[in-house]
Structure formats: structure tokens, C-alpha cells
Design a protein around this motif. Sequence first.
Motif, mmCIF file in Angstrom:
data_model
loop_
_atom_site.group_PDB
_atom_site.id
_atom_site.type_symbol
_atom_site.label_atom_id
_atom_site.label_comp_id
_atom_site.label_asym_id
_atom_site.label_seq_id
_atom_site.Cartn_x
_atom_site.Cartn_y
_atom_site.Cartn_z
ATOM 1 N N LEU B 96 40.057 25.234 45.391
ATOM 2 C CA LEU B 96 41.233 26.098 45.382
ATOM 3 C C LEU B 96 42.271 25.404 44.511
ATOM 4 O O LEU B 96 42.963 24.513 44.965
ATOM 5 C CB LEU B 96 41.790 26.241 46.791
ATOM 6 C CG LEU B 96 41.348 27.440 47.595
ATOM 7 C CD1 LEU B 96 41.960 27.382 48.971
ATOM 8 C CD2 LEU B 96 41.729 28.724 46.912
ATOM 9 N N LYS B 97 42.331 25.816 43.292
ATOM 10 C CA LYS B 97 43.232 25.142 42.375
ATOM 11 C C LYS B 97 44.680 25.365 42.803
ATOM 12 O O LYS B 97 45.514 24.465 42.719
ATOM 13 C CB LYS B 97 43.005 25.707 40.970
ATOM 14 C CG LYS B 97 43.764 24.996 39.887
ATOM 15 C CD LYS B 97 43.204 25.397 38.545
ATOM 16 C CE LYS B 97 44.042 24.844 37.420
ATOM 17 N NZ LYS B 97 45.352 25.459 37.336
ATOM 18 N N SER B 98 44.950 26.565 43.309
ATOM 19 C CA SER B 98 46.341 26.912 43.592
ATOM 20 C C SER B 98 46.973 25.981 44.609
ATOM 21 O O SER B 98 48.151 25.662 44.505
ATOM 22 C CB SER B 98 46.411 28.348 44.073
ATOM 23 O OG SER B 98 45.359 28.597 44.962
ATOM 24 N N ILE B 99 46.221 25.560 45.633
ATOM 25 C CA ILE B 99 46.852 24.683 46.621
ATOM 26 C C ILE B 99 46.269 23.288 46.590
ATOM 27 O O ILE B 99 46.617 22.454 47.420
ATOM 28 C CB ILE B 99 46.771 25.271 48.044
ATOM 29 C CG1 ILE B 99 45.324 25.460 48.474
ATOM 30 C CG2 ILE B 99 47.507 26.574 48.147
ATOM 31 C CD1 ILE B 99 45.203 25.805 49.932
ATOM 32 N N VAL B 101 42.782 22.056 46.576
ATOM 33 C CA VAL B 101 41.655 21.701 47.429
ATOM 34 C C VAL B 101 40.463 21.411 46.534
ATOM 35 O O VAL B 101 40.175 22.169 45.617
ATOM 36 C CB VAL B 101 41.295 22.845 48.400
ATOM 37 C CG1 VAL B 101 40.085 22.468 49.224
ATOM 38 C CG2 VAL B 101 42.460 23.156 49.281
ATOM 39 N N LEU B 222 49.534 25.158 42.100
ATOM 40 C CA LEU B 222 50.652 26.091 42.158
ATOM 41 C C LEU B 222 51.732 25.536 43.075
ATOM 42 O O LEU B 222 52.919 25.715 42.844
ATOM 43 C CB LEU B 222 50.111 27.417 42.716
ATOM 44 C CG LEU B 222 50.834 28.698 42.420
ATOM 45 C CD1 LEU B 222 50.881 28.909 40.932
ATOM 46 C CD2 LEU B 222 50.097 29.854 43.090
ATOM 47 N N THR B 223 51.298 24.850 44.128
ATOM 48 C CA THR B 223 52.236 24.419 45.152
ATOM 49 C C THR B 223 52.810 23.038 44.877
ATOM 50 O O THR B 223 53.668 22.582 45.599
ATOM 51 C CB THR B 223 51.530 24.369 46.507
ATOM 52 O OG1 THR B 223 50.373 23.543 46.360
ATOM 53 C CG2 THR B 223 51.076 25.728 46.949
#
Lengths: 557, 547
Positions: B96-99, B101, B222-223
Motif C-alpha cells: 500500500l504505497k499510499s500509507i 505498507v 501519501l500520509t
Amino acid sequence: MLTIEEMEILLPELTLVAGIILAVLIPNLGDSTLRIPLTRTRIPVFIGGTRFKSTSDPRLPARIAILALFVAFVFSFLEIKSASGEVGGVIEITSFTRMMSFVFYGALLLAAIATTYRMPARLSARAPTEKDSESRAEALVAALMDNRRQVDFHILLMMVGLGMGLMAMASNLFFMFVAIELASLAAYVLVAFHKEEEVGGEAGAKYFIVGSVASATGIYGMSLVYLWSGDLDFDALAASWAAMDGLDPFAVIGVGLMLVAFGFKVSAAPFHLAAPDAYAGASSPVAGVLATASKAMGFVALFRVLIEVTMPEEGEALWFGILAIIAVITMTWGNLAALTSENPKRMLAYSSVAHAGYMLAAMAAVGSGLGDSSTTELVLVAIVFHLTILVLFKLGAFLVLGMLETEGRSHRLEDLHGLAQRDPLIAGSMFIFMLALAGVPPLSGFLSKLLMINGIVNISAGTGSTSADGIIPWAETVDPVFWLAMAIVLNSALSLFYYLRIGLVMFFEAPENAKPLRKALHLRNTILVLTVLTVFFGIGSGADYLLELVKEAVSDL
Amino acid sequence: MYIRSNLGGERLIQSDPLTFITLTPLAVGLALLILPYLAPASMADFTRKISRSLSMGVALAIFAITTALFLGQIGNIDWLNLQGEYVFQNEEVTLLKSIGVQWVVGVDALSFPMVWLTALLIPISMLVEWDAKKGHLFHPLILIMEGALIGVFVVLDLFVFYVFWELTLIPMFFLILVWGGDDRRYASMKFFIYTFTASVLMLIGILVMYFHTGEHSNLETLTKHHFDLVEMTAQASGNGLIAGEGLRHFVWLLLLIGFATKMPSVPVHTWLPDAHVQAPTAGSMLLAGVMLKMGAYGFLRIAVTIFPESTVVFTPLLIVLGMASLVYGAIVCMGQTNLKRMVAYSSVSHMGLIFLGIATMQPLGIAGALFMMFAHGIISPLLFAVAGAFKHHYHTLEIGSMRGIAHHSPWLAGHMMLGWMASLGLPLLAGFVAEIAVMIAFWMTFGWLVIWPALTLIITAVYYLTSMQRTIFEGGDPHVGVLPDTMHGEEPRDITWHENAGMFVLGALTVLFGIMPFIFWDMMSDWSTEFMLETLVQAMNSQGVKP
């Protein structure tokens, strides 16, 4: 008249219009003829008379609706990345509008599929004769009634879709209101659709009365806003708001009154009181639409009014405090009420109230004006992402209830007892939906919640003093926004209890009726697909893809 | 042809063995569970037929691979000289690139013995319950359990760690619920609620840590945060992951609740006896053998590694918890008449020693705690296998109701004796090594306080020896003994071949690791020395405690 280009960008909505027209026309096609006066020539007019065998098929309206919604759904999806255009000064199509119509049509499509089992059209239905026993006759009458109202239901369903789709692309406050009313009025009827059941009529009436009061309040607010600015275009309103010197009472009261109307749509406390009754009385697929698409519609309206119009360039928005308080009350109230409800539909209704609270909290954090543009965008992405994936697991849960309804009822917790013994796959799916609603990793519900909390924490980052030597001195230094994140975390922990309770009764209690669940092939497959997607959009490249899509949509807001 | 085979499983095992041994059991187990529902009827029957043997085959293959990793056939690792590095670490796969992982796996001397233990216990527990009812579901569930357990020990990403952590609950929950004893509903629900609630608190702790991480070195999230444990550790040893001391302690306590409940430590241990008594034999074996160790592993890997200062500050708490578990568990054991419940409380007691070992803040004590995790992981499954066989053949778990097993079931009696002797810490058996190491370290650090753990050893000896006398030997007529009422006149038999085989392996390993503890002891002691120097000494200095 629309130009070809305009037709092209409006393709999903035009499909729905065509679907509505076809659903009216086709079931009425028959062999009727018209005699030309004073002659013996009869010319066929095809409307009325004895219907042809193919057009009298009671399954036809459902098929038309499913097809139209599916086409609209697919086209919305394909246009998310490329959408741009304007029609007639009141419609503006962006990636964001297509993202939202993608959500709306997806939800309605699922509801339409589920309805083919919840309110089936039966070819075998016939008028009861004297030979039939009393119960058999009753069943036959019910089946005939279901056949007759197929058309009505599906026209209304497509109408809801059309209203929602238009609402998302409105660039004018008035047009947006008309579109919301189109969707809402159709939804009121859908809620009350099963009028033969006591709860159906009551739910519809309640929902209608509260809803129309909310709408009237909203329209009153809108008229005040019009008095103030003389224009209802969002861009013009935003310009006037930014140029406003001090606070104009018309503008502030007008926006406040509109918040009441939209608060009703997203079922924020204290305007949520009709929601549980409406959900419990409506058929499960319709309740699912209310909990997902209708809520998303309310949020789009809030986006327009709060973020586009009244959000200042920098500093705190006027509505920050009030929205933060409403958000915390909404989520806490929703969770506490859900804890005590014994009716799974009411429980899901309250859980949807709680989820509205989480999203409102995230919006309130945006309104605090502390975040820079990238954190603000992150929070908005989280909200839209949450609205999107809610369709998977919230509507999925309602579809499972709908499956139970095909053999009776689903308004008692006992109806879920022992579901695992009756149908392990469906019970497993329901359990996954519950975990996703609770926000357990690695399901998609966790991802959206984490993004929201992360956004809020980032917005309040650096406000708490690290040198404070105790919890209370530290708490005094931290920005109030931080407590919104705490509220979400605590409420999520609270909500685990009632979500897990559904799991517990499904796996532990003995079923009242040990027969295996009805096969309902398409509905079952739909539920399984939703289960897989719930996981798929929670971890791995699927989630990143959807997030990218949402990000693109939000950047267009 | 050569190229194809080169791209296949063998190469995967060579390049990324840990991913292979984690995901294969999960995939096979899930497929065996779900396929019969989706496939056509004839295919479904076939799947059901082969599912037991296939599960066993996969479990054995995993064990072979894990052993090959240890012996150096794969990767050729010098286990005694890891210097705080992870081995077999794979290329990060972004989940999960956005957060932030990632799929990162790796083992070191802390986790590898646990991985090997898991890979060992899974086939044995399958073997012991080879004739389980509904075997086409039972064995795949254990296989899923294997994947989840190995996952907990190898992943180096906190998000994925949490997912595996929770995933272990699900097969165990069903093992208890479907194959458990009479009171299985209550037990499985209690088990689920206790451990789930605790791990939610742990999740909150992990999230707070997450929000304090900086940007990841090669992931643009992203985060702006990430779950990468290795980077978190690096950041923690630099300037501290969380600046505020109060918050740091708070997070440490949240993690402690999560891990201590799993371990379990007094006062959050009450789910364990119920779960053990009701669980099927294989379930008990895995629960005691590996699942309890997850708590100790997570505590060392996350709480102690990232917050060493908090650990030093809360050492008294650890001692209190450890002592309470140790003494309370042992005293309660004396009053038990139910065989499984007694063994369960003895587990609580032994887990207390792990906390004490960590609290000594000495390489010897920590290594002792690690060896305790491993030794208890061999001994307690043996005890539960014995208790399960006892229940199986004598239909009771009451200690007094059956006397003179030695006559009727000599094999069972033999295994029982060996297991109990090992558990009470007889020299030359695996349990002794761990106990003596912890005791010595404890004496070196806390002096005469060691009297309490030492006295407990006597209590342990008392309850084991009494029960031994009452079940194995005693009886009015040495040739009949006392048979329990639950036999209903049935002729007493000895254990079946598969039970015997499983216990035999465990018993042999107990002796082997008692005589030659250095097989794992050396790498554990190496790890704890390294850990001490790298992490704890600085923390102790900063807290003004003399190392």
C-alpha cells in the motif's frame, strides 16, 4: 438541444433517461389499433391493448433498469480520468462528478440486482381460483402484486440515479437543489414501497415528512443566500463570500439553514432521527442505497457549500466549531444507539450515522484551516475514498440482510442466528463486512479510517507540547482538532462491540430455521464479489489504484 | 525447459524462502477450505479426500525448508554471527504505497527459533490428531494457522504484523469452536474477546508510533508516515521515535497490554485455562507451543526494541507481573484436578519467567528468556498431547479418577513422565537450561530476590510429582489400578501409533535440547548480547541505572 459533444459527456445520464422512457414504454406495448374515424381501417398504434408475450414479461423492467444502470456505471468509470465539460451553464462535469456518479450508479446497480430476489417477478403468477387454499391464494396475490409494481420500482430507482448524477454535476445551487429533490422524492416512495407491510408505510411517511421539512429549510436558506449575493452559481457565491466584509447575516443564516438540509441527507445528529425508522421499514436494498449513495449525495452537497463556497483561503472557517461538535455528537450518538439496537437494520442505520460522524469530523478538520493544501487534500481524499468503499461493505451488509428477507424478514437479531451453519460463505462475507465497518486491518474500512485519522493528526501536528510534564498540561497545548482524531479512535473501539456481536450470533447461536439459505445465485455471487473487493481495496495495488483515482477526482474539486 | 524450472518454486525458495513458507500454507489451506464449496461435486469430493494428506505434505515440506535454512543448505547463513542484522530479507514489495505498507520479511536469532518451532509443531499436531473428525476441514485450518504464525514471526512491517497477529485468531477460534469440548462456545468467545480487545489496544499503540514516523527513505507515501519496523527501529535508536516521554510510556503500556494478554501474564491470563481445557489437542499444542510465544516475541521485537528507556523505567512492573504469574500460576496448579487446566496454569507460571528474564537486563537473562520460549514450545505441546491422549482413551481429564496408567498404557505413561520432568526443570532436559539461566541472571541483578522464583520451582516439582504419583503409579491393585467411570467398562488401551509418533518426536527433542542446548542457545545468547550492547545499555545509561 444538446450538441454531440455534450451528449457524449452526458452519456451515463442520457442512458438513464433512455432507461426510464423504455421502462415506461416497453411494458405497455401491445396489439392495440386505432380505427380511423368514418372508415374501417385500423392502424396499429402498439400502445395498450393485449400485450405481446415478450413485452408482458414481468422481468422486463428489472432487466432494463439493470442494463441502464450498468451502462451508466461503466461509462462513469471510464470517464473519471478524462471528464471535463460544461452544459448549459448549470452543469459542470469534472473528474469529481464522474467519481461520484460512479459511486451512485454502482450502489443503485447493486440494489437493482438484489431487488430481483427481494421483490421477484414471477412468470408463474396467476389469479387465484376457488380451488386454491387461503394461504396459497394470498401468496398468489402477493406475487401478482410484485409483478405489477416492477415497473414502478425500477423507474423510481433510475430516477434516484438520475437525480443523484445530476446533483453531483451541478454548478449552480438551485439546479443542485432540484436534482436533490428529484432523487429524494423518488427515494421517499422507494422507502414506502412495501405498503402492505405496516412498517413500510410508516417509514415512508416519517422519512418524507422530516425530509420535506429539511428541504424546505434548505430552500429557505438558499433564498436568503440569493438575497445576499444575487447569484446562485457556486463560483459567484465563492467570490462574494471571499469579498464579504465582516459577516453578512443573510449569508450566514442562509448557509446555516442549508446545512440543516444537507445534514439530514448525511444523517448527522440531530437530524438523523428519521433515518433508523426509514432504514428499518424500507426493503434492504433500498436501505442500502440510503446508507451509501444518498449519504454520498449529502456529502457532495456539503463539499460544494462548505469547501467550495465558504472555505476561506487561510484561517479557520466559520463553520469549523459547529461542524466539529456535530461530528462528535453524531458519531457518539450513532454508536451508542447501535450498541443497544436489537434490529440489524436499525443497527446498520445507526452505524451509518456513526460513519457520517467520522467523515464530518474529517471535514471539520479541513475547516480548522491549520493544514496546508496537501494535508487538506489528503483528508478530502479520505472522505471520498470512504464514501466509495462504503458501497462495498455497507451495501454488502444490506444485501446479506436482503438475502434473508427473501425468505421472510431480517429485522430481528434472531434472524441472523446461526447463519454460519446455514450458509458459511454468506456468513463469512457478512463477518468481513462487519470487520470492514469496524475498521479492522487489512480491510478497506481500515484504510479509509486511517487516512482520515492521519489527515486529522497531520493537521494538528506540532500543536501539542512535547515538553509538557503530564497529560493535562499537554492536553492544554494541543489544538482541539486533535481531539477529533481521538473521538474517531474511541468511537471505533466502541463500535467493535456491536459489529462483533453480529459475528457472534452468526457463529454461536443455534439457527431458528436450520434449512440452508436460499440459493439466489446472482445475489450470492454479487455478495461474494463485494467481499473480495472489500479485501482487494484494503491492501495491495487495488487500494492504491482506487486511491489514485480518488485523488485525481478530488484535485478536480 | 531448464529456464522454466529455474523460474519455478526452487528459485523462489532459494531467493525468498520466508515469503514462500509464509504464503504457501495460507494459500493451500484456504484453497482446500473454499474449493469444495465452489467446485463441482466430484471435484469437491476428491478435494476433501486428499485435503488431509496434502496439508500434511505441505507442512512437512515447510519443515524441511526451515531446517535447510538452519543447516545452511539454503542461503548458507552463519547463525552465530548475525550482528543484529536480519537475514533472508527480501526485496520490498509495496503493498500500500499510499500509507506505507510493504511486504518485508526477515529473520534473526530472535525469530528464527520460533519459525523453526512453528514448522516443527504443525506437522506434529496434525499427526497427533490424524484421525480428527471432519479432517478435511481440520487439517487445512491448521495449515492456515501455520502461515499466520510464521507470518507473525517473519514480517518486518507493523501493519502486516498486525494483520497476521489477528489472522492467527481465526483458525484457532474455529478449532476451539468446532472441535472443542462441551463448553467450547464460552471458551472460544472468551478467547476471542480477550485477545481481540487486547490487540485493538496494541493497534492503537502501533498507530501512535505510526504517526510519529518520518518519511520513508524510498517510499513516497501519501500520509508521510510508514509502518516499516526496521526504519522505525533505526529512528528510535537515533533521536527517539516519540519525543514526549509521557506518550512514550503510554504507548509502551498499550503494547504491553496487547502482548501480555497473549502471553498471558497475570492478571489478564484467565482466557488461557478455559481455552486450553476446551480446545482440541492440536489446538492446545499450538496455543501453548507457539501462540503464547507471539506475545513474548512481539514484546521484545517492538516494545523493548523501540522503547528501551520505557522498559528500563518499568522494570519493576515487569518483575511484579513476572513474579505474580510465576508464583500465582504455580500455586493455582497445586489445586487443580483437571489435567489440562493444570498444564495451562503451569504455562502461565513459565511465561512469568520470561518477563523476569527480560527484567534482569542482562544478556544471560534475556537469552534465558529466549530459550524458555523455545523450550516451553517443545515441552508444553508434549504435555498437551499427553493430556489429549489421556482424554481420548480414558474420556476424562480428572487427575484422581484414573490410577495406574503405567500398567495399562505404558507408552502414554512414559511420555507423561518425560514431559512433566522436563516441565519441572529436571537437569539434562530442555526446560532446565532456560530456568537456570534466568535464575542466575536474576540472582546477579536482584540478589536474594531470587528466592521467590527458586521456591516456585519447588512448588512446581510438588504438583507435578503428586499428580504423577496419583495418575501413573498409584492404585489398589497394581494390575488394574483405578479406572475412571467414564470408561464404562471399556478395556483400557495404549495410545495410537500416530499419537505415539508425535509425542516421541517431541520427547526426543526435549532430551536433545537438554543435552545440547547450544544448537539454539549460542545464537540466542549472541542476539541478546548484541541487543544489550546496541539498545539496552544506552537506555540504562540515559535512565541512570547501572548496567
